[in-house]
Design an enzyme around this catalytic site. Structure first.
Site, PDB file in Angstrom:
ATOM      1  N   LYS A 120      14.435  -2.878 -14.596  1.00 31.49           N
ATOM      2  CA  LYS A 120      13.123  -3.732 -15.172  1.00 31.49           C
ATOM      3  C   LYS A 120      14.000  -4.719 -16.232  1.00 31.49           C
ATOM      4  CE  LYS A 120       9.150  -2.595 -13.581  1.00 31.49           C
ATOM      5  NZ  LYS A 120       7.994  -3.357 -13.241  1.00 31.49           N
ATOM      6  N   LEU A 177       0.749  -1.164  -0.016  1.00 30.64           N
ATOM      7  CA  LEU A 177       0.032   0.068  -0.039  1.00 30.64           C
ATOM      8  C   LEU A 177       0.724   0.930   0.105  1.00 30.64           C
ATOM      9  CD1 LEU A 177      -3.181  -1.070   2.398  1.00 30.64           C
ATOM     10  CD2 LEU A 177      -2.661  -1.364  -0.219  1.00 30.64           C
ATOM     11  N   GLY A 216      -0.691   1.763  -3.306  1.00 32.42           N
ATOM     12  CA  GLY A 216      -2.158   1.109  -3.595  1.00 32.42           C
ATOM     13  C   GLY A 216      -3.068   1.425  -2.561  1.00 32.42           C
ATOM     14  N   PHE A 226       7.594  19.276 -20.089  1.00 33.80           N
ATOM     15  CA  PHE A 226       8.960  18.928 -19.906  1.00 33.80           C
ATOM     16  C   PHE A 226       9.783  18.907 -21.171  1.00 33.80           C
ATOM     17  CE2 PHE A 226       7.655  16.634 -16.089  1.00 33.80           C
ATOM     18  CZ  PHE A 226       7.516  17.787 -15.278  1.00 33.80           C
ATOM     19  N   TYR A 229      15.053   3.529 -13.928  1.00 36.17           N
ATOM     20  CA  TYR A 229      13.973   2.508 -13.776  1.00 36.17           C
ATOM     21  C   TYR A 229      14.085   1.442 -14.844  1.00 36.17           C
ATOM     22  CZ  TYR A 229       8.996   1.368 -15.220  1.00 36.17           C
ATOM     23  OH  TYR A 229       8.127   0.743 -15.629  1.00 36.17           O
ATOM     24  N   PHE A 262       3.176  -7.058 -10.624  1.00 36.67           N
ATOM     25  CA  PHE A 262       3.082  -5.674 -10.728  1.00 36.67           C
ATOM     26  C   PHE A 262       3.840  -4.716 -10.031  1.00 36.67           C
ATOM     27  CE2 PHE A 262      -1.172  -7.011 -12.424  1.00 36.67           C
ATOM     28  CZ  PHE A 262      -1.178  -6.414 -13.655  1.00 36.67           C
TER      29      PHE A 262
HETATM   30  N1  LIG Z   1       1.770   3.241 -15.634  1.00 38.55           N
HETATM   31  C1  LIG Z   1       2.606   2.782 -16.631  1.00 38.55           C
HETATM   32  O1  LIG Z   1       2.131   3.537 -17.595  1.00 38.55           O
HETATM   33  C2  LIG Z   1       3.302   1.560 -16.704  1.00 38.55           C
HETATM   34  C3  LIG Z   1       3.807   1.403 -18.047  1.00 38.55           C
HETATM   35  C4  LIG Z   1       4.908   0.275 -18.024  1.00 38.55           C
HETATM   36  C5  LIG Z   1       5.051  -0.690 -17.053  1.00 38.55           C
HETATM   37  N2  LIG Z   1       4.547  -0.111 -15.665  1.00 38.55           N
HETATM   38  C6  LIG Z   1       4.574  -1.214 -14.723  1.00 38.55           C
HETATM   39  O2  LIG Z   1       3.479  -1.616 -14.354  1.00 38.55           O
HETATM   40  C7  LIG Z   1       3.695  -1.966 -12.699  1.00 38.55           C
HETATM   41  C8  LIG Z   1       2.181  -1.408 -12.336  1.00 38.55           C
HETATM   42  O3  LIG Z   1       2.521   0.217 -12.613  1.00 38.55           O
HETATM   43  P1  LIG Z   1       1.482   1.045 -11.765  1.00 38.55           P
HETATM   44  O4  LIG Z   1       1.247   2.182 -12.598  1.00 38.55           O
HETATM   45  O5  LIG Z   1      -0.056   0.485 -11.602  1.00 38.55           O
HETATM   46  O6  LIG Z   1       2.021   1.493 -10.512  1.00 38.55           O
HETATM   47  P2  LIG Z   1       1.226   1.628  -9.004  1.00 38.55           P
HETATM   48  O7  LIG Z   1       2.361   2.275  -8.292  1.00 38.55           O
HETATM   49  O8  LIG Z   1      -0.143   1.977  -9.106  1.00 38.55           O
HETATM   50  O9  LIG Z   1       1.105  -0.054  -8.530  1.00 38.55           O
HETATM   51  C9  LIG Z   1       2.354  -0.641  -7.990  1.00 38.55           C
HETATM   52  C10 LIG Z   1       1.844  -1.464  -6.822  1.00 38.55           C
HETATM   53  O10 LIG Z   1       2.749  -2.288  -6.267  1.00 38.55           O
HETATM   54  C11 LIG Z   1       2.895  -2.060  -4.760  1.00 38.55           C
HETATM   55  N3  LIG Z   1       4.055  -2.370  -4.184  1.00 38.55           N
HETATM   56  C12 LIG Z   1       5.289  -1.592  -4.739  1.00 38.55           C
HETATM   57  N4  LIG Z   1       6.364  -2.205  -4.157  1.00 38.55           N
HETATM   58  C13 LIG Z   1       5.887  -3.190  -3.296  1.00 38.55           C
HETATM   59  C14 LIG Z   1       6.590  -4.114  -2.208  1.00 38.55           C
HETATM   60  N5  LIG Z   1       7.796  -3.896  -2.185  1.00 38.55           N
HETATM   61  N6  LIG Z   1       5.802  -4.926  -1.732  1.00 38.55           N
HETATM   62  C15 LIG Z   1       4.433  -5.007  -2.115  1.00 38.55           C
HETATM   63  N7  LIG Z   1       3.768  -4.202  -2.637  1.00 38.55           N
HETATM   64  C16 LIG Z   1       4.538  -3.234  -3.242  1.00 38.55           C
HETATM   65  C17 LIG Z   1       2.380  -0.338  -4.621  1.00 38.55           C
HETATM   66  O11 LIG Z   1       1.533  -0.028  -3.414  1.00 38.55           O
HETATM   67  C18 LIG Z   1       1.239  -0.295  -5.815  1.00 38.55           C
HETATM   68  O12 LIG Z   1      -0.088  -0.730  -5.280  1.00 38.55           O
HETATM   69  C19 LIG Z   1       4.943  -1.467 -12.325  1.00 38.55           C
HETATM   70  O13 LIG Z   1       5.731  -2.461 -12.246  1.00 38.55           O
HETATM   71  C20 LIG Z   1       5.343  -0.683 -13.436  1.00 38.55           C
HETATM   72  O14 LIG Z   1       6.744  -0.468 -13.813  1.00 38.55           O
HETATM   73  C21 LIG Z   1       3.758   0.734 -15.574  1.00 38.55           C
HETATM   74  O1  LIG Z   2       3.744  16.886 -15.909  1.00 34.17           O
HETATM   75  C1  LIG Z   2       4.318  16.404 -16.669  1.00 34.17           C
HETATM   76  C2  LIG Z   2       4.239  14.935 -16.617  1.00 34.17           C
HETATM   77  C3  LIG Z   2       4.919  14.367 -18.080  1.00 34.17           C
HETATM   78  N1  LIG Z   2       5.244  14.952 -19.041  1.00 34.17           N
HETATM   79  C4  LIG Z   2       6.007  14.397 -20.304  1.00 34.17           C
HETATM   80  O2  LIG Z   2       4.789  13.303 -20.747  1.00 34.17           O
HETATM   81  C5  LIG Z   2       5.428  12.313 -21.327  1.00 34.17           C
HETATM   82  C6  LIG Z   2       4.969  11.050 -20.457  1.00 34.17           C
HETATM   83  O3  LIG Z   2       5.293  11.091 -19.292  1.00 34.17           O
HETATM   84  P1  LIG Z   2       4.746  10.099 -17.922  1.00 34.17           P
HETATM   85  O4  LIG Z   2       3.491  10.088 -18.143  1.00 34.17           O
HETATM   86  O5  LIG Z   2       5.381  10.430 -16.689  1.00 34.17           O
HETATM   87  O6  LIG Z   2       5.113   8.679 -18.408  1.00 34.17           O
HETATM   88  P2  LIG Z   2       6.633   8.017 -18.774  1.00 34.17           P
HETATM   89  O7  LIG Z   2       7.684   8.863 -18.223  1.00 34.17           O
HETATM   90  O8  LIG Z   2       6.674   7.730 -20.329  1.00 34.17           O
HETATM   91  O9  LIG Z   2       6.490   6.633 -18.261  1.00 34.17           O
HETATM   92  C7  LIG Z   2       5.324   5.639 -17.971  1.00 34.17           C
HETATM   93  O10 LIG Z   2       5.411   5.054 -19.100  1.00 34.17           O
HETATM   94  C8  LIG Z   2       6.453   4.078 -19.188  1.00 34.17           C
HETATM   95  C9  LIG Z   2       6.457   3.124 -20.676  1.00 34.17           C
HETATM   96  O11 LIG Z   2       6.553   4.047 -21.695  1.00 34.17           O
HETATM   97  C10 LIG Z   2       6.640   3.270 -17.832  1.00 34.17           C
HETATM   98  O12 LIG Z   2       7.435   2.416 -18.111  1.00 34.17           O
HETATM   99  C11 LIG Z   2       6.651   4.194 -16.610  1.00 34.17           C
HETATM  100  O13 LIG Z   2       6.502   3.202 -15.400  1.00 34.17           O
HETATM  101  C12 LIG Z   2       5.208   5.034 -16.687  1.00 34.17           C
HETATM  102  O14 LIG Z   2       5.596   6.055 -15.730  1.00 34.17           O
HETATM  103  C13 LIG Z   2       6.999  12.135 -20.930  1.00 34.17           C
HETATM  104  O15 LIG Z   2       7.505  12.906 -22.011  1.00 34.17           O
HETATM  105  C14 LIG Z   2       7.083  13.419 -19.780  1.00 34.17           C
HETATM  106  O16 LIG Z   2       8.129  14.005 -19.885  1.00 34.17           O
HETATM  107  C15 LIG Z   2       5.172  16.224 -18.997  1.00 34.17           C
HETATM  108  O17 LIG Z   2       5.652  16.787 -20.097  1.00 34.17           O
HETATM  109  N2  LIG Z   2       4.662  17.022 -17.916  1.00 34.17           N
END
Ligand SMILES: NC(=O)c1ccc[n+]([C@@H]2O[C@H](COP(=O)([O-])OP(=O)(O)OC[C@H]3O[C@@H](n4cnc5c(N)ncnc54)[C@H](O)[C@@H]3O)[C@@H](O)[C@H]2O)c1
Ligand SMILES: O=c1ccn([C@@H]2O[C@H](COP(=O)(O)OP(=O)(O)O[C@H]3O[C@H](CO)[C@@H](O)[C@H](O)[C@H]3O)[C@@H](O)[C@H]2O)c(=O)[nH]1
Length: 330
Positions: free
Chosen positions: A144, A33, A36, A207, A140, A72
């Site tokens: 991964k 959490l 989460g 950005f 990051y 995740f």
């Molecule tokens: N959001 C995106 O656009 C995106 C894109 C590519 C990959 N991912 C990957 O998808 C996954 C989920 O992303 P999200 O956006 O839902 O993130 P999120 O932070 O909403 O979800 C991650 C969850 O994992 C839990 N958590 C983290 N570390 C933990 C630990 N050590 N033990 C137990 N629980 C833990 C957090 O509390 C959270 O609920 C991540 O692995 C992220 O790298 C996300």
């Molecule tokens: O306030 C903001 C936030 C973001 N951005 C830009 O918007 C784009 C998207 O940014 P963001 O939404 O932070 O996503 P990413 O950095 O592309 O990363 C996301 O997407 C990745 C996959 O492409 C995942 O791995 C990451 O976990 C997830 O956070 C990037 O160019 C940022 O620089 C801005 O310009 N202003």
């Protein structure tokens, strides 16, 4: 037999739990959490604890018969990882090691893994396919990639099969309107733009506008969170069917610049949304756009919700109904 979902109370994890629930799977969720929310869970039995706590994981694996894991749980912010790489190695790499050790100890042989477009770094060409070079530009993405390599060796030595799903940018909210994106702090583009539309922020900071892209701002491939969730179910099915380990990109194959995302959000919300140009954020590649042909062909994945207007529209509905996010006091 249950599916263990680590990070299941998080943004993407909770949408996968909802999809698993819809098809009647037994679900066990592990989440510390840190990001989460209990309120994001539409199903499953929640264990609150950390992956790096061996005694805690023992309890989870002893009390449940688990046949597959969807992993995740991680830290996932590009910008933060450039400032705190140690946090990313500790939670992501060490956390995954702890999980794989326990899976091996308890004989669990299937894992679906949340990987990322950030494993590629600056692409040599777009759309990116799974055979392209992986050279992360941020800590990051590097963690991964290390997690993917770790799973490869656990497969070789212990026959734990993995499907690594390299998502591009997740956005949007569940069709039911009951769950959506709520991070503290929020750093993702789409929810921040919508917070600006709601008047919770004075503007959106862009950005960098000096990238080698058409309008100078970064280009990303946005994919609906429920389309992503569907792919996890297909991946679990594929592993249950005896498939070998594999890596798949998940994106919609179309790139949108930061400026285009803001423009579409203006049209969807009917709000002004002020944008201010700021310096580049460290670690950001200029363009990330996926080829997901392999996932379509081998997983049978068919994303249906990932038109950007739909994605932003579903997120907008969630943000309007839940302007303060989940109520974590419940
Ligand atoms: N959001 C995106 O656009 C995106 C894109 C590519 C990959 N991912 C990957 O998808 C996954 C989920 O992303 P999200 O956006 O839902 O993130 P999120 O932070 O909403 O979800 C991650 C969850 O994992 C839990 N958590 C983290 N570390 C933990 C630990 N050590 N033990 C137990 N629980 C833990 C957090 O509390 C959270 O609920 C991540 O692995 C992220 O790298 C996300
Ligand atoms: O306030 C903001 C936030 C973001 N951005 C830009 O918007 C784009 C998207 O940014 P963001 O939404 O932070 O996503 P990413 O950095 O592309 O990363 C996301 O997407 C990745 C996959 O492409 C995942 O791995 C990451 O976990 C997830 O956070 C990037 O160019 C940022 O620089 C801005 O310009 N202003």
């Amino acid at each position: 037999m249950a599916v263990l979902v680590t990070g299941g109370a998080g943004y993407i994890g909770s949408h996968a739990v909802a999809a698993l629930q819809e098809r009647g799977e037994d679900i066990v969720v592990v989440d510390n959490l840190q990001q989460g929310h209990k309120g994001a869970l539409l199903g499953g039995k929640l264990y609150v604890g950390d992956l790096r706590d061996a005694d805690f994981l023992d309890t989870v694996f002893k009390e449940n018969e688990i046949d597959a894991v969807i992993h995740f749980a991680a830290n996932s912010l590009v910008g933060e990882s450039m400032k705190l790489p140690g946090k990313y190695y500790h939670n992501n790499v060490y956390g995954t090691l702890c999980l794989l050790e326990k899976m091996n100890e308890y004989g669990v042989k299937r894992i679906v893994f949340s990987s990322t477009a950030a494993t590629y770094g600056e692409p040599e060409s777009v759309p990116i396919d799974e055979y392209d070079r992986t050279l992360p530009t941020n800590a990051y993405g590097e963690t991964k990639l290390a997690m993917e390599k770790m799973m490869k060796w656990f497969d070789v030595a212990h026959d734990i099969k993995y499907i690594s799903l390299r998502y591009f940018n997740a956005a949007g909210a569940h069709d039911s309107g009951r769950i959506g994106e709520d991070h503290h702090p929020e750093t993702h583009l789409v929810p921040i733009v919508l917070e600006a539309a709601l008047g919770k922020r004075p503007h959106i900071s862009v950005f960098g506008d000096d990238y080698a892209t058409e309008d100078g701002t970064c280009v990303r491939d946005y994919i609906h969170v429920s389309d992503l969730a569907d792919a996890h179910l297909l991946a679990v099915d594929r592993l249950r069917g005896g498939a070998d380990s594999a890596v798949y990109n998940l994106g919609n194959g179309q790139g949108f610049s930061v400026k285009q995302v803001i423009e579409i959000a203006r049209s969807v919300t009917g709000k002004e949304i002020n944008a201010v140009i700021e310096p580049r954020r460290a670690g950001d590649p200029a363009v990330l756009v996926a080829s997901s042909d392999r996932a379509r062909k081998e997983l049978g994945w068919n994303p249906t919700r990932s038109n950007l207007e739909n994605i932003i529209g579903s997120a907008w509905s969630w943000h309007q109904s839940n302007p303060e996010g989940y109520d974590d006091k419940k």
